[in-house]
Design a protein around this motif. Structure first.
Motif, short mmCIF file in Angstrom:
data_model
loop_
_atom_site.label_atom_id
_atom_site.label_comp_id
_atom_site.label_asym_id
_atom_site.label_seq_id
_atom_site.Cartn_x
_atom_site.Cartn_y
_atom_site.Cartn_z
N LEU A 1 -68.87 -0.02 -4.22
CA LEU A 1 -67.97 -0.82 -3.39
C LEU A 1 -68.42 -0.87 -1.94
CD1 LEU A 1 -64.52 0.28 -4.84
CD2 LEU A 1 -65.92 -1.70 -5.45
N TRP A 2 -69.32 0.03 -1.55
CA TRP A 2 -69.90 -0.01 -0.21
C TRP A 2 -71.30 -0.64 -0.23
CZ3 TRP A 2 -68.34 5.75 0.78
CH2 TRP A 2 -66.98 5.80 1.18
N GLY A 3 -71.66 -1.27 -1.34
CA GLY A 3 -72.96 -1.92 -1.45
C GLY A 3 -74.02 -0.96 -1.97
N GLY A 4 -75.29 -1.30 -1.67
CA GLY A 4 -76.39 -0.42 -2.05
C GLY A 4 -76.73 -0.46 -3.53
N ASN A 5 -76.84 -1.67 -4.08
CA ASN A 5 -77.14 -1.78 -5.51
C ASN A 5 -78.48 -1.17 -5.89
OD1 ASN A 5 -74.73 -3.11 -6.17
ND2 ASN A 5 -75.57 -5.12 -5.64
N ALA A 6 -79.38 -1.05 -4.94
CA ALA A 6 -80.69 -0.48 -5.22
C ALA A 6 -80.68 1.05 -5.21
CB ALA A 6 -81.71 -0.99 -4.20
N TYR A 7 -79.55 1.64 -4.86
CA TYR A 7 -79.45 3.10 -4.75
C TYR A 7 -78.61 3.66 -5.89
CZ TYR A 7 -80.96 2.40 0.11
OH TYR A 7 -81.65 2.06 1.25
N ASP A 8 -78.86 4.92 -6.25
CA ASP A 8 -78.00 5.57 -7.23
C ASP A 8 -76.65 5.89 -6.61
OD1 ASP A 8 -79.07 7.52 -5.56
OD2 ASP A 8 -79.42 8.97 -7.14
N PHE A 9 -76.66 6.39 -5.37
CA PHE A 9 -75.45 6.62 -4.59
C PHE A 9 -75.70 6.07 -3.19
CE2 PHE A 9 -75.05 9.77 -7.91
CZ PHE A 9 -73.68 9.80 -8.18
N TYR A 10 -74.68 5.43 -2.62
CA TYR A 10 -74.87 4.77 -1.33
C TYR A 10 -73.59 4.91 -0.52
CZ TYR A 10 -76.07 0.97 1.97
OH TYR A 10 -76.35 0.23 3.08
N SER A 11 -73.72 5.55 0.65
CA SER A 11 -72.55 5.83 1.48
C SER A 11 -72.25 4.76 2.52
CB SER A 11 -72.73 7.20 2.17
OG SER A 11 -72.70 8.23 1.22
N ILE B 1 -53.56 3.68 2.42
CA ILE B 1 -53.77 4.36 1.15
C ILE B 1 -55.24 4.75 1.08
CG2 ILE B 1 -53.76 4.11 -1.37
CD1 ILE B 1 -51.51 2.06 -1.03
N SER B 2 -55.52 5.96 0.71
CA SER B 2 -56.91 6.46 0.69
C SER B 2 -57.78 5.64 -0.25
CB SER B 2 -56.93 7.92 0.26
OG SER B 2 -56.17 8.71 1.14
N GLY B 3 -59.01 5.37 0.20
CA GLY B 3 -59.92 4.60 -0.63
C GLY B 3 -61.05 3.99 0.16
N GLN B 4 -61.53 2.85 -0.31
CA GLN B 4 -62.69 2.18 0.27
C GLN B 4 -62.45 1.71 1.70
OE1 GLN B 4 -63.42 -1.55 -1.60
NE2 GLN B 4 -65.26 -2.03 -0.42
N GLY B 5 -61.27 1.18 1.97
CA GLY B 5 -61.00 0.52 3.24
C GLY B 5 -60.68 1.45 4.39
N ILE B 6 -60.58 0.85 5.59
CA ILE B 6 -60.22 1.60 6.80
C ILE B 6 -59.11 0.83 7.53
CG2 ILE B 6 -62.52 2.62 6.97
CD1 ILE B 6 -63.16 0.66 9.21
N ARG B 7 -58.73 1.31 8.70
CA ARG B 7 -57.58 0.76 9.42
C ARG B 7 -57.93 -0.44 10.31
NH1 ARG B 7 -57.21 6.03 8.44
NH2 ARG B 7 -55.15 6.99 8.10
N LEU B 8 -59.17 -0.86 10.32
CA LEU B 8 -59.63 -1.88 11.27
C LEU B 8 -58.85 -3.19 11.16
CD1 LEU B 8 -61.92 -1.78 13.43
CD2 LEU B 8 -63.29 -3.13 11.85
#
Length: 219
Positions: free
Chosen positions: A23-33, A169-176
């Motif tokens: 959900l944060w992108g990085g399809n080429a990575y196994d894990f992507y922060s 609510i905790s998850g992908q998004g932020i307060r911006l």
């Protein structure tokens, strides 16, 4: 008044899904922060200021990285510490990190920083973590910060003035999107510090806010 978390909550599952579904992108990575951990325009100056802080002491510090993610940044700081303790809530991510990053002074643990006891350390790194979690969870974390002398906190916040600490609510998004961001010195958190220094600030393009890294000294 925000009550502190007492019962189980779904943050672990939510963050596991963020990585599993990319959900944060990085399809080429196994894990992507996320790009905040991979865009060199953001990461290089951050690593430099944290390195400068860590190397300013006669004796290296023990550092605890709360929410270490894919460790694309943390791997650059291990060398400058007495011990680097890297923590994340996502079990599969920690398993992967243990295999990829090995050093005598490096340890990884799968812990929930809201409900679990934190290892002893001189300095806490909290990089773009609190921005993703609810106020009730942040309150639990803030209580634990008084056990540490230094806090290096990075938050993605709006440009200019904003209303701090609107709940999410905790998850992908932020307060911006709410024109808000985390300020742990303001209610309902009210962290008490004896010193505050902004180490780095990166202005994002297209009015997407700024990423600010602040050093707090607690005692």
């Amino acid at each position: 008044m925000i009550e502190k978390i007492k019962k189980p909550w779904p943050t672990k599952n939510a963050m596991t899904q963020v990585y599993k579904k990319k959900l944060w992108g990085g399809n080429a990575y196994d894990f992507y922060s996320g790009y905040g951990s991979h865009d060199s325009n953001i990461t290089t100056p951050y690593i430099e200021v944290v390195r400068d802080f860590l190397t300013a002491f006669k004796e290296p510090l023990v550092v605890c990285d709360l929410g270490c993610g894919d460790f694309n940044i943390g791997k650059n700081l291990v060398h400058y510490t007495k011990k680097y303790i890297a923590i994340d809530i996502v079990e599969s991510l920690i398993t992967r990190n243990k295999k990829m990053f090995v050093a005598e002074n490096l340890e990884f643990f799968c812990l929930d920083i809201v409900k679990d006891e934190l290892p002893p350390a001189d300095c806490i790194i909290l990089r773009q973590v609190l921005q993703h979690v609810s106020n009730a969870e942040i309150l639990n974390v803030v209580d634990k910060l008084y056990n540490f002398k230094y806090i290096i906190l990075t938050e993605h916040i709006p440009l200019g003035t904003f209303a701090p600490n609107k709940d999410i609510i905790s998850g992908q998004g932020i307060r911006l999107k709410q024109n808000s961001g985390v300020n742990i010195l303001e209610p309902p958190f009210n962290l008490k510090v004896i010193d505050k220094t902004v180490l780095n600030e990166h202005i994002l393009k297209n009015n997407k806010g700024r990423i600010v890294t602040t050093l707090y000294k607690l005692f």
